[in-house]
Design a protein around this motif. Structure first.
Motif, short mmCIF file in Angstrom:
data_model
loop_
_atom_site.label_atom_id
_atom_site.label_comp_id
_atom_site.label_asym_id
_atom_site.label_seq_id
_atom_site.Cartn_x
_atom_site.Cartn_y
_atom_site.Cartn_z
N GLY A 114 12.67 17.27 -7.51
CA GLY A 114 12.12 16.07 -8.13
C GLY A 114 11.32 15.19 -7.19
O GLY A 114 10.88 14.10 -7.58
N GLN A 115 11.11 15.62 -5.94
CA GLN A 115 10.34 14.83 -4.98
C GLN A 115 8.88 14.77 -5.42
O GLN A 115 8.26 15.78 -5.72
CB GLN A 115 10.44 15.45 -3.58
N VAL A 116 8.33 13.53 -5.48
CA VAL A 116 6.95 13.35 -5.94
C VAL A 116 6.04 13.09 -4.74
O VAL A 116 6.28 12.19 -3.93
CB VAL A 116 6.85 12.17 -6.94
N ILE A 117 4.96 13.91 -4.62
CA ILE A 117 3.97 13.75 -3.56
C ILE A 117 2.66 13.29 -4.19
O ILE A 117 2.18 13.89 -5.17
CB ILE A 117 3.73 15.08 -2.80
N LEU A 118 2.11 12.20 -3.66
CA LEU A 118 0.83 11.71 -4.14
C LEU A 118 -0.29 12.19 -3.21
O LEU A 118 -0.18 12.04 -1.99
CB LEU A 118 0.81 10.17 -4.17
N GLU A 119 -1.33 12.74 -3.81
CA GLU A 119 -2.53 13.05 -3.03
C GLU A 119 -3.50 11.90 -3.27
O GLU A 119 -3.88 11.62 -4.41
CB GLU A 119 -3.15 14.38 -3.48
N ILE A 120 -3.89 11.21 -2.18
CA ILE A 120 -4.69 9.99 -2.32
C ILE A 120 -5.95 10.10 -1.46
O ILE A 120 -5.90 10.52 -0.29
CB ILE A 120 -3.88 8.74 -1.89
N ASP A 121 -7.06 9.69 -2.06
CA ASP A 121 -8.35 9.70 -1.36
C ASP A 121 -8.60 8.29 -0.80
O ASP A 121 -8.82 7.34 -1.55
CB ASP A 121 -9.46 10.09 -2.35
N PHE A 122 -8.54 8.16 0.54
CA PHE A 122 -8.83 6.89 1.21
C PHE A 122 -10.25 6.97 1.80
O PHE A 122 -10.46 7.40 2.94
CB PHE A 122 -7.82 6.62 2.34
N ILE A 163 2.49 5.84 -12.89
CA ILE A 163 1.33 6.25 -12.08
C ILE A 163 0.58 7.41 -12.74
O ILE A 163 1.16 8.18 -13.51
CB ILE A 163 1.74 6.65 -10.65
N GLY A 164 -0.69 7.50 -12.41
CA GLY A 164 -1.50 8.59 -12.96
C GLY A 164 -2.72 8.84 -12.10
O GLY A 164 -3.09 8.01 -11.26
N GLU A 165 -3.32 9.97 -12.30
CA GLU A 165 -4.53 10.31 -11.53
C GLU A 165 -5.64 9.31 -11.85
O GLU A 165 -5.79 8.88 -13.00
CB GLU A 165 -4.98 11.73 -11.86
N GLY A 166 -6.39 8.95 -10.81
CA GLY A 166 -7.48 7.99 -10.97
C GLY A 166 -7.05 6.55 -10.74
O GLY A 166 -7.89 5.64 -10.68
N MET A 167 -5.73 6.33 -10.60
CA MET A 167 -5.24 4.97 -10.38
C MET A 167 -5.55 4.52 -8.95
O MET A 167 -5.42 5.27 -7.99
CB MET A 167 -3.72 4.93 -10.63
N ILE A 168 -5.97 3.25 -8.82
CA ILE A 168 -6.26 2.67 -7.50
C ILE A 168 -4.98 2.07 -6.93
O ILE A 168 -4.25 1.35 -7.62
CB ILE A 168 -7.36 1.59 -7.61
N ILE A 169 -4.71 2.40 -5.66
CA ILE A 169 -3.53 1.84 -4.99
C ILE A 169 -3.97 1.20 -3.67
O ILE A 169 -5.06 1.46 -3.16
CB ILE A 169 -2.44 2.91 -4.73
N ASN A 170 -3.07 0.34 -3.16
CA ASN A 170 -3.29 -0.25 -1.84
C ASN A 170 -2.17 0.18 -0.91
O ASN A 170 -0.99 0.01 -1.23
CB ASN A 170 -3.34 -1.78 -1.92
N HIS A 171 -2.54 0.77 0.24
CA HIS A 171 -1.55 1.20 1.22
C HIS A 171 -1.55 0.21 2.39
O HIS A 171 -2.62 -0.25 2.82
CB HIS A 171 -1.87 2.61 1.73
N LYS A 172 -0.36 -0.10 2.89
CA LYS A 172 -0.20 -1.09 3.95
C LYS A 172 -1.04 -0.76 5.19
O LYS A 172 -1.58 -1.65 5.85
CB LYS A 172 1.29 -1.17 4.34
N HIS A 173 -1.16 0.54 5.51
CA HIS A 173 -1.88 0.94 6.73
C HIS A 173 -3.25 1.56 6.44
O HIS A 173 -4.20 1.37 7.20
CB HIS A 173 -1.04 1.94 7.54
N PHE A 174 -3.38 2.29 5.33
CA PHE A 174 -4.61 3.04 5.07
C PHE A 174 -5.60 2.31 4.16
O PHE A 174 -6.71 2.78 3.95
CB PHE A 174 -4.28 4.42 4.48
N GLY A 175 -5.14 1.17 3.58
CA GLY A 175 -6.04 0.39 2.73
C GLY A 175 -6.10 0.91 1.31
O GLY A 175 -5.16 1.53 0.81
N GLU A 176 -7.26 0.68 0.65
CA GLU A 176 -7.41 1.04 -0.76
C GLU A 176 -7.71 2.53 -0.92
O GLU A 176 -8.45 3.12 -0.13
CB GLU A 176 -8.55 0.23 -1.37
N GLY A 177 -7.07 3.12 -1.93
CA GLY A 177 -7.29 4.54 -2.18
C GLY A 177 -7.17 4.86 -3.65
O GLY A 177 -6.73 4.04 -4.45
N VAL A 178 -7.58 6.10 -4.01
CA VAL A 178 -7.51 6.54 -5.40
C VAL A 178 -6.62 7.78 -5.47
O VAL A 178 -6.77 8.72 -4.67
CB VAL A 178 -8.91 6.89 -5.94
N ILE A 179 -5.66 7.77 -6.43
CA ILE A 179 -4.78 8.93 -6.61
C ILE A 179 -5.59 10.08 -7.21
O ILE A 179 -6.15 9.94 -8.31
CB ILE A 179 -3.57 8.58 -7.50
N THR A 180 -5.65 11.19 -6.49
CA THR A 180 -6.40 12.35 -6.99
C THR A 180 -5.51 13.42 -7.60
O THR A 180 -5.96 14.23 -8.40
CB THR A 180 -7.23 12.97 -5.84
#
Length: 696
Positions: A668-676, A643-660
């Motif tokens: 080691g817990q990874v948190i994604l900030e995503i723009d929906f 994964i990387g910034e700018g990648m487009i993802i699909n969330h089951k509930h929130f729909g399409e988003g972009v990793i910011t």
């Protein structure tokens, strides 16, 4: 020249690693063949190379396999491809068959013939009949099918591991050392021999008869061994005798990651330490997987690296990326069955080959019942299934049969002392000898010395069975457990014999799954009989377009487009004992073997892999297999690396988003900030991945 002929004439295009292995002629060699790497192609091509290119006589090549099916498949493939070019027959044999030939040579020399007591169970005395008789004589009790199978396995383990001293070894079979000695003495006095003896006798003969050893050494100057990771101590010692260790031409094809027969005495250490046994042993690796998608190859390969006792390998494939293993958590067995039916139907409609894999044969009963009801054709691959004859099953059926017919003295005799109703053996004997019209219980009531409280209990018991006959089968089963307290007697029996109560209770869980789909007790009894017949037929079934049901052990060597591994709870695989031993640092080998078994299951899948675990099993909260958690960890690491910034993802509930942004927390817990669509959310990457909430 030979390699170009292979390509042009036979359309066999070997990769670089396969070519190196095929061209090996003299001296010992170990070929580490990963899943789907074409090991059978390599063995048959190398056989042809020895004959057609290196000038080796076909008579001097012996290829040994572990079972008849593998031998026939290899022999058939060799003859089909190379038969026209090879004038004389090449010998393909199982290790047991070869050992039997050595024994026959010795018999001829001595003028004596031993009688084989395994293979034809109907002909006179057999191994199973003899052991059952000796067990009853020594322990003064009969042993059931499960216990007999366990006794046979323990004898096989002793023979294969060449154990001479039983001091400090714990056996499950009561008085095992006494039974073992009695069995050995009985065979000796009657000149009998079983399958395990073929190995021990052959080893002994080759040791003490230089002429026979010399004959086989001279005859077979090139020995090839398939599935070398399954070698036991006795088998490895036989090979060492046949092959001169300084310059012997032994070619062993093996995968230490697929050594899963420890209960038979197999030990991957013989392969891991092979250079200590055969000096100058060359090592070749077959690491290209031609079977599975990149996802399955990479994830399974990283999963098995948790094991420490193994050769390091770099599995790879030219196949495309498709789907990661699907982690499926269902509520209970009922939901698991629904999921199995849904996925099998979907993939079979697409024309895919499908298989359901499980750790224990017992899992197949409820699955077969549901597939049959759903009209899904299936075949069952397994050697022995003792469910229908198991004593717990027979006891429960006796309760039901007596409820429907209270004159059934045979059924009542089986259960009278297992339901907490104060009935003695003398009372039963009296009842069966008097004339009763309505119920055996009338005979009990006619006993002269019956106490008032017993009379009340028996009159109530008669009513209970009448009521039981009218109940829904599932409710009737619960009544047997809760009111008759049947499992109190089972618990007591298990405590006295050392049997696992949880294992016996699992038979009851399967009966409940079948009962759930039946409206009446007569229909339940009918269904049980139909299932028995269904399993008999499915053993010989040759349906081309059918789902395969098989244990993880029996799946080795097979492949399917879609694989569902089910019942993946901690108690089932790796099992409580393996986890406890590893936690106490007493023994990690059992846990590693269970991990190898899980790996074997994963690598059967070509395209789709489902890892299914029920949260509740047999009414009890179940813990998900630690191996699923390990697979999830591997997948998380793989996804996190990609994964990387700018990648487009699909969330089951929130729909399409972009990793910011990708934020790493402590631990080691990874948190994604995503723009929906203008709304920014912070999501835990691990939780999203584990629950199938995001796709890329």
């Amino acid at each position: 020249m030979f390699l170009s002929t292979l390509k042009e004439k036979y359309n066999i295009n070997l990769d670089e690693q396969q070519q190196q292995a095929v061209k090996h002629v003299n001296g010992p060699a170990l070929i580490l063949a990963g899943p789907g790497s074409g090991k059978t192609t390599v063995i048959t091509a190398r056989t042809a190379y020895l004959i057609l290119e290196a000038g080796v006589s076909p008579d001097s090549i012996l290829t040994l396999t572990f079972n008849k099916a593998a031998q026939l498949e290899m022999e058939h493939r060799f003859n089909r491809i190379y038969g026209a070019d090879v004038a004389r027959k090449v010998r393909f044999s199982t290790l047991h068959s070869f050992s039997n030939r050595v024994v026959m040579d010795y018999e001829k020399k001595q003028g004596k013939r031993l009688k084989r007591i395994e293979g034809d169970e109907e002909a006179g005395e057999s191994k199973r009949k003899i052991l059952s008789m000796l067990y009853q004589q020594i322990n003064e009790s009969k042993l059931n099918d499960d216990e007999l199978e366990n006794l046979i396995n323990e004898i096989g383990l002793v023979k294969n591991k060449m154990i001479k001293d039983f001091e400090g070894i714990k056996f499950d079979t009561k008085n095992f050392p006494i039974i073992y000695k009695a069995y050995e003495d009985y065979k000796k006095s009657n000149l009998y021999i079983d399958f395990d003896d073929m190995l021990t006798y052959a080893y002994s003969i080759l040791n003490k008869c230089p002429d026979i050893l010399s004959y086989y050494r001279e005859k077979y100057r090139y020995i090839q061994v398939d599935e070398g990771q399954d070698l036991s101590k006795i088998q490895f010692e036989i090979l060492k005798l046949l092959v001169k260790t300084d310059d012997g031409n032994i070619f062993i094809v093996a995968d230490d990651d697929q050594s899963i027969y420890g209960f038979r005495g197999a030990d991957p250490q013989y392969i891991l330490n092979i250079r200590e046994q055969f000096r100058g042993c060359r090592l070749y690796r077959l690491e290209n997987n031609y079977r599975s998608t990149k996802n399955i190859v990479e994830i399974s390969s990283n999963f098995i690296k948790t094991n420490t006792q193994r050769f390091d390998k770099n599995h790879k494939t030219d196949n495309d990326y498709k789907y990661d293993p699907n982690i499926v958590q269902v509520e209970d067995e009922k939901e698991q069955l629904k999921f199995i039916v849904e996925k099998l139907k979907a993939h079979m409609e697409e024309g895919k080959s499908v298989a359901v894999l499980y750790r224990n044969n017992l899992s197949s009963i409820a699955i077969a019942d549901m597939l049959d009801r759903s009209g899904i054709p299936f075949k069952v691959r397994q050697n022995k299934l003792f469910f229908f004859n198991h004593w717990v099953v027979q006891d429960i059926l006796a309760f039901f049969k007596f409820a429907l017919n209270q004159c059934d003295g045979e059924s009542f005799s089986r259960i009278y002392y297992k339901m907490n109703r104060y009935i003695s053996k003398s009372m039963l004997e009296h009842a069966l000898n008097v004339d009763f019209k309505e119920s055996v219980i009338d005979g009990l009531l006619s006993s002269g010395d019956i106490k008032p409280y017993q009379q009340r209990v028996l009159e109530e018991l008669k009513k209970e069975f009448k009521m039981l006959a009218r109940k829904h089968p599932l409710l009737a089963l619960e009544y047997i457990e809760d009111n008759f307290k049947y499992f109190d007697s089972v618990k007591e029996y298990c405590e006295n014999t050392g049997l696992s109560f949880d294992y016996q209770y699992s038979f009851f869980g399967i009966m409940k799954a079948i009962a759930r789909e039946c409206l009446t007790i007569p229909l339940f009894l009918q269904r049980m009989e139909e299932l028995r017949e269904l399993f008999e037929k499915s053993k010989s079934s040759d349906l081309k377009k059918a789902a395969t049901l098989t244990t993880l052990h029996s799946s080795k060597g097979l492949e399917y487009d879609a694989v569902l591994m089910v019942d993946l709870t901690e108690d089932e695989i790796p099992g409580r004992r393996a986890v406890e031993l590893a936690k106490k640092n007493q023994d990690n080998s059992t846990l590693e073997e269970e991990r190898r078994l899980f790996y074997v299951g994963m690598t059967r899948a070509k395209e789709y892999l489902y890892l299914v675990s029920p949260s509740v099993k047999n009414g009890i909260r179940a813990v998900r297999s630690t191996f699923i958690n390990e697979v999830i960890s591997v997948m998380k690491k793989k996804e996190a690396d990609e994964i990387g910034e700018g990648m487009i993802i699909n969330h089951k509930h929130f729909g399409e988003g972009v990793i910011t942004a990708i934020l790493e927390q402590k631990g080691g817990q990874v948190i994604l900030e995503i723009d929906f669509g203008g709304i920014r959310r912070k999501l835990d990457f691990s939780i999203c991945l584990e629950n199938g909430l995001i796709t890329f």
